[in-house]
Design an enzyme around this catalytic site. Structure first.
Site, PDB file in Angstrom:
ATOM      1  N   LYS A  16       0.839  -1.211   0.000  1.00 33.68           N
ATOM      2  CA  LYS A  16       0.000   0.000   0.000  1.00 33.68           C
ATOM      3  C   LYS A  16       0.871   1.257   0.000  1.00 33.68           C
ATOM      4  O   LYS A  16       2.044   1.208   0.366  1.00 33.68           O
ATOM      5  CB  LYS A  16      -0.936  -0.021   1.209  1.00 33.68           C
ATOM      6  N   TYR A  30      17.051  30.213   4.272  1.00 38.04           N
ATOM      7  CA  TYR A  30      15.915  31.031   4.719  1.00 38.04           C
ATOM      8  C   TYR A  30      16.037  31.402   6.185  1.00 38.04           C
ATOM      9  O   TYR A  30      16.367  30.558   7.022  1.00 38.04           O
ATOM     10  CB  TYR A  30      14.600  30.275   4.516  1.00 38.04           C
TER      11      TYR A  30
HETATM   12  C1  PLP Z   1      -0.342  -1.688   6.870  1.00 41.12           C
HETATM   13  C2  PLP Z   1      -0.953  -2.936   7.316  1.00 41.12           C
HETATM   14  C3  PLP Z   1      -0.176  -4.080   7.550  1.00 41.12           C
HETATM   15  C4  PLP Z   1       1.336  -4.084   7.521  1.00 41.12           C
HETATM   16  O1  PLP Z   1       1.859  -3.644   8.745  1.00 41.12           O
HETATM   17  P1  PLP Z   1       3.450  -3.637   9.009  1.00 41.12           P
HETATM   18  O2  PLP Z   1       3.566  -3.167  10.407  1.00 41.12           O
HETATM   19  O3  PLP Z   1       4.026  -2.656   8.040  1.00 41.12           O
HETATM   20  O4  PLP Z   1       3.934  -4.996   8.770  1.00 41.12           O
HETATM   21  C5  PLP Z   1      -0.828  -5.267   7.841  1.00 41.12           C
HETATM   22  N1  PLP Z   1      -2.177  -5.322   7.916  1.00 41.12           N
HETATM   23  C6  PLP Z   1      -2.950  -4.227   7.730  1.00 41.12           C
HETATM   24  C7  PLP Z   1      -4.425  -4.366   7.857  1.00 41.12           C
HETATM   25  C8  PLP Z   1      -2.384  -3.003   7.428  1.00 41.12           C
HETATM   26  O5  PLP Z   1      -3.155  -1.925   7.263  1.00 41.12           O
END
Ligand code: PLP
Length: 342
Positions: free
Chosen positions: A33, A248
């Site tokens: 994601k 800046y």
């Molecule tokens: C983002 C997410 C993960 C992954 O979590 P990590 O801590 O990066 O391994 C797993 N399950 C769900 C539902 C998530 O939203």
């Protein structure tokens, strides 16, 4: 412009460690994601395929479509589809949404075991199964998410216990409602790696695969290596005199004569302005003054500056977490995959 280097050896090293816990590559669902945690969706998907990962987890339908050819199974966490797909599964996060999925959609039911964010609670399971049956959806899986798997508290244990109850009940209901055998998953990176007896159908692994998992010492996992590093090119160099001010607001005042070089990256690329107070690059050069939109000045003459090679270090300067540092990196930064061992 700044550029990102993705280290394939480090990624595969992390996947080797993860597959020791899952026991098989088949049970790793790589979480891709948010542009693969800022690493680049396409680049990470293609490397994962090369490693024979066949499952992925994303947030949107659009992300799932981009990587559809790379995987056999894709789970969408956060959107309701408009059409059904063979490979893509969609999460039911809320009872009221069940009638919105097209008939025949493959769905996974999210259970709220204590995070109180998304999902249905155990006592609503029967109603949810009935609604899924009415809506003619294909229920394949029941899953949950831990709120504190990365903390040394009892929470991980009682959430596991809650999920166990939900699993038992779901198995019975699946039988009653005439669904096929269900699959189950609950682990993110921290949860998977603290298990000594992982036995679910898959684990949803994000941050550990990218090598930036941070855990308390007692849960520490050895050997994970950050995959992503951020580099920048020198635009200009000058000698500043003692007392000259840089950038800046003239925040930085040179205590002595020194070399100052300006590099082609800034908060416009997603690097946090909050790092201004004393950030030191991975190559050891001190940041001089504020971070601008497209410019940042360091006390070095290097042509190419290794801004960071471990997002957890940047996260400490910016008082945040590595996930935040990584996902902030803009998708238009060039990503290059390299292979080298160290
Ligand atoms: C983002 C997410 C993960 C992954 O979590 P990590 O801590 O990066 O391994 C797993 N399950 C769900 C539902 C998530 O939203």
């Amino acid at each position: 412009m700044a550029y990102i280097i993705l280290n394939k050896n480090h990624f595969f090293n992390n996947l080797d460690i993860i597959s020791k816990s899952t026991k098989t590559r088949d049970k790793i669902a790589l979480v891709l994601k948010d542009n693969a945690y800022g690493h680049g969706l396409f680049e990470m998907a293609s490397m994962a395929k090369e490693y024979c990962i066949n499952k992925a987890v994303v947030r949107t339908c659009k992300e799932a479509e981009v990587i559809e050819d790379f995987f056999e199974y894709i789970l969408v966490l956060g959107e309701i589809p408009t059409s059904k797909s063979q490979k893509i599964r969609y999460t039911i996060n809320d009872m009221k949404s069940i009638q919105k999925y097209p008939k025949g959609t493959k769905v996974e039911l999210k259970i709220d075991t204590g995070m109180h964010r998304n999902g249905i609670v155990e006592s609503e399971l029967e109603e949810a199964f009935a609604k899924i049956k009415d809506a003619e959806l294909l229920l394949e899986c029941v899953f949950t998410h831990h709120r504190s798997a990365d903390e040394l508290t009892s929470e991980w244990f009682w959430q596991k216990e809650n999920f166990k109850k939900a699993k038992d009940k779901s198995r019975k209901l699946a039988h009653e409602f005439g669904f096929g055998a269900l699959r189950f998953h609950s682990s993110n990176s921290a949860s998977l790696l603290r298990h000594t007896d992982f036995d679910e159908d898959m684990a949803r692994v994000g941050i550990a695969a990218y090598g930036c998992l941070e855990l308390p010492d007692a849960l520490h996992v050895k050997g994970l290596k950050p995959v992503l590093s951020l580099w920048a090119n020198k635009i200009s160099q000058r000698e500043v005199k003692a007392g000259d001010r840089i950038g800046y607001g003239g925040d930085y005042k040179a205590p002595r004569d020194c070399i100052a070089s300006n590099y082609d990256f800034g908060y416009g690329d997603g690097f946090f302005r909050a790092c201004a107070n004393g950030y030191v690059s991975a190559s050891g050069a001190e940041l001089l003054g504020r971070i601008s939109m497209d410019n940042s000045t360091f006390a070095t003459s290097e042509e190419k500056l290794l801004v960071f090679d471990n997002a957890t270090v940047v996260a400490k300067y910016a008082k945040t977490i590595s996930y935040d540092v990584l996902t902030a990196l803009k998708p238009n930064i060039k990503r290059e995959i390299i292979e080298h061992s160290d």
